[in-house]
Write an enzyme that holds these catalytic residues in place. Structure first.
Site, PDB file in Angstrom:
ATOM      1  N   CYS A 170       5.641  -0.002   7.154  1.00 10.91           N
ATOM      2  CA  CYS A 170       5.214   1.171   6.402  1.00 10.91           C
ATOM      3  C   CYS A 170       6.408   1.643   5.585  1.00 10.91           C
ATOM      4  CB  CYS A 170       4.767   2.266   7.379  1.00 10.91           C
ATOM      5  SG  CYS A 170       4.293   3.806   6.567  1.00 10.91           S
ATOM      6  N   LEU A 171       6.181   1.978   4.329  1.00 10.99           N
ATOM      7  CA  LEU A 171       7.292   2.389   3.463  1.00 10.99           C
ATOM      8  C   LEU A 171       7.947   3.683   3.937  1.00 10.99           C
ATOM      9  CD1 LEU A 171       5.834   1.508  -0.065  1.00 10.99           C
ATOM     10  CD2 LEU A 171       7.567   0.245   1.219  1.00 10.99           C
TER      11      LEU A 171
ATOM     12  N   GLY B 100       0.835  -1.192   0.000  1.00 10.63           N
ATOM     13  CA  GLY B 100       0.000   0.000   0.000  1.00 10.63           C
ATOM     14  C   GLY B 100       0.871   1.244   0.000  1.00 10.63           C
TER      15      GLY B 100
ATOM     16  N   HIS C 153      -4.732   1.242   7.408  1.00 16.55           N
ATOM     17  CA  HIS C 153      -3.410   1.898   7.447  1.00 16.55           C
ATOM     18  C   HIS C 153      -3.344   3.037   6.423  1.00 16.55           C
ATOM     19  CE1 HIS C 153       1.183   1.507   7.804  1.00 16.55           C
ATOM     20  NE2 HIS C 153       1.014   2.325   6.775  1.00 16.55           N
ATOM     21  N   GLU C 154      -3.808   2.765   5.203  1.00 17.30           N
ATOM     22  CA  GLU C 154      -3.693   3.771   4.130  1.00 17.30           C
ATOM     23  C   GLU C 154      -4.694   4.919   4.320  1.00 17.30           C
ATOM     24  OE1 GLU C 154      -1.088   3.601   2.474  1.00 17.30           O
ATOM     25  OE2 GLU C 154      -0.614   1.523   2.959  1.00 17.30           O
TER      26      GLU C 154
ATOM     27  N   HIS D 297      -3.229   7.305   6.658  1.00 15.80           N
ATOM     28  CA  HIS D 297      -2.262   8.227   6.031  1.00 15.80           C
ATOM     29  C   HIS D 297      -2.975   9.454   5.467  1.00 15.80           C
ATOM     30  CE1 HIS D 297       1.688   6.478   6.235  1.00 15.80           C
ATOM     31  NE2 HIS D 297       1.338   5.327   5.696  1.00 15.80           N
TER      32      HIS D 297
ATOM     33  N   GLN E  98       2.799   9.981   1.425  1.00 16.23           N
ATOM     34  CA  GLN E  98       4.107   9.305   1.474  1.00 16.23           C
ATOM     35  C   GLN E  98       5.005   9.689   0.298  1.00 16.23           C
ATOM     36  OE1 GLN E  98       2.195   5.234   2.224  1.00 16.23           O
ATOM     37  NE2 GLN E  98       4.136   5.124   3.336  1.00 16.23           N
TER      38      GLN E  98
HETATM   39 ZN   LIG Z   1       2.276   3.518   5.715  1.00 14.75          ZN
END
Ligand SMILES: [Zn+2]
Length: 171
Positions: A93-94, A46, A135-136, A139, A51
């Site tokens: 998480c990236l 994701g 999670h997304e 964000h 991000q």
């Molecule tokens: Zn993330």
């Protein structure tokens, strides 16, 4: 298509509530394509617009990692409209490279969002799909997974991030 640069915590854009998308045009479509490419390249499941330093309510996800076309989802102006149950599992998480922490989230979530053409859809997901949707969407609301950790785990994670920053392994 182009690879976008992923920003790491604590970049301010990650902690900002995303603005709703109003224009469903070619620019949005190509940005979403770039997000997919960036997510697959980074081996994530994701990726949300903040991000890649864009403060808009957009995310892409694919829990199959590119194996199953039907798992490829782009969500514009997402909102979680219904949740159920609980699950705890390791999450990454990236924007927090190398950090995997157990997080408790809902086991099931129903997402309402628009596709790149502006059409509304609903997605009823469980387990990893629900985890990813939650999670997304977080964000897009300026919430990072650090905020979903227990206090103890959060302090440990912050310490680890500080260590990585000092050794230059975190920018
Ligand atoms: Zn993330």
């Amino acid at each position: 298509m182009a690879l976008l640069e992923i920003v790491n915590y604590p970049a301010p854009v990650l902690l900002t509530v995303g603005k709703p998308v109003e224009h469903f045009d070619d620019r949005l479509e190509s940005f979403v394509e770039d997000m997919f490419e960036t997510m697959y390249h980074a081996k994530g499941v994701g990726l949300a617009a903040p991000q890649v330093a864009v403060a808009n309510r957009i995310f892409v996800m694919d829990c199959s990692g590119g194996e199953d076309e039907s798992q490829r989802i782009a969500a514009i102006n997402p909102e979680v409209i219904c949740t159920e149950g609980e699950q705890t599992g390791d999450e990454g998480c990236l924007s927090f490279p190398g950090l995997y922490v157990p997080i408790t989230r809902h086991q099931r979530a129903i997402l309402r969002a628009q596709d790149v053409k502006g059409n509304w859809f609903e997605l009823d997901g469980e387990d990893l799909t629900a985890r990813c949707v939650l999670h997304e969407t977080d964000h897009c609301d300026g919430i990072v997974f650090l905020d979903r950790m227990t206090i103890l785990k959060r302090e440990m994670a912050k310490r680890k991030i500080k260590r990585l920053q000092k050794t230059g392994k975190w920018d």
